[in-house]
Design a protein around this motif. Structure first.
Motif: not given
Ligand code: ADP
Ligand code: ADP
Length: 227
Positions: A42, A45, A160, A192
């Protein structure tokens, strides 16, 4: 298109979330960041749209250092989808999808027309535009989240764990929809997940992270499965 050059992120409490990351994501295709919880996916990202700033190294999008870009302008070119779609509860689905176009000053008619087009693109029935988020299922809400992220046609889409909270059947549908959308739109997608099966299904490239924010390997799934 997106590049990380010797990028680290240390949070103020001393946690190293990402450790000397070098990664190049060419334009188009889906790159999946995979690894157990807490390995820095995360954080990686969020450095792309500057929700998190790198402690050292350079993150660039389209050849431009994100720290030198205007954050609002940068984010206009980057759609962002999270696990709980985060829709505005008191706005209709159509108005939720039209959020960014309205902010960009498109005008109500044009923004609504675009939103209606997107509703269809993500496979929702036209009459759902008049509904409110709580009247839709979790899977439908995630579709709205994807539509909203795509509204201003950004070249980059960050996702995500977008399908992490829906049941396995719906999850498979949403994965198929994403693959179909991607074959039409050819965005640069960074996705993700902690689910390796999902990574193999969706990824043109898979970047495997391990605890401590280390990138182990980034390669097409066929290469990873062979090794
Ligand atoms: P993942 O997405 O792989 O679960 P994260 O990037 O969320 O990993 O987190 C990486 C590490 O950084 C974890 O140890 C997490 O607890 C820590 N972390 C994430 N965000 C913060 C924050 N805002 N402040 C401090 N530590 C954080
Ligand atoms: P996820 O569902 O992606 O695992 P988390 O529960 O790890 O999300 O994180 C939720 C929020 O808390 C994020 O904004 C993240 O940056 C922050 N966070 C995560 N770990 C920590 C931490 N150790 N200290 C402070 N903030 C954290």
């Amino acid at each position: 298109m997106i590049s990380f050059k010797d990028v680290s992120k240390h949070y103020p409490n001393g946690t190293t979330a990402v450790d000397r990351l070098d990664l190049e994501l060419p334009e188009g295709g889906i790159t999946v960041l995979v690894g157990t919880s807490g390995c820095g996916k995360t954080t990686t990202l969020r450095m792309v749209n500057r929700m998190v700033e790198p402690s050292s190294g350079t993150v660039s999008v389209g050849g431009r250092d994100v720290l030198e870009a205007d954050a609002a302008e940068l984010r206009r070119g980057i759609g962002y989808v999270i696990q709980q779609a985060g829709l505005f509860p008191h706005r209709t689905i159509l108005d939720n999808i039209a959020t960014v176009p309205l902010l960009l000053g498109w005008g109500r008619r044009k923004a609504r027309a675009r939103a209606a087009e997107l509703l269809e693109l993500v496979g929702l029935p036209g009459d759902s535009g008049k509904r409110y988020p709580h009247q839709l299922s979790g899977g439908q809400q995630q579709r709205v989240g994807v539509a909203r992220a795509l509204a201003a046609d950004p070249p980059v889409l960050l996702m995500d764990e977008p399908f992490g909270a829906v049941d396995p059947v719906v999850r498979t549908q949403l994965q198929n929809e994403l693959l179909r959308l991607q074959s039409e739109l050819r965005k640069t997608v960074v996705f993700v997940t902690h689910d390796i099966d999902e990574a193999v299904r969706l990824g043109d490239r898979i970047a495997i992270f391990r605890t401590g924010g280390h990138l182990v390997q980034c390669a097409p799934p066929a290469e990873l499965l062979a090794s």
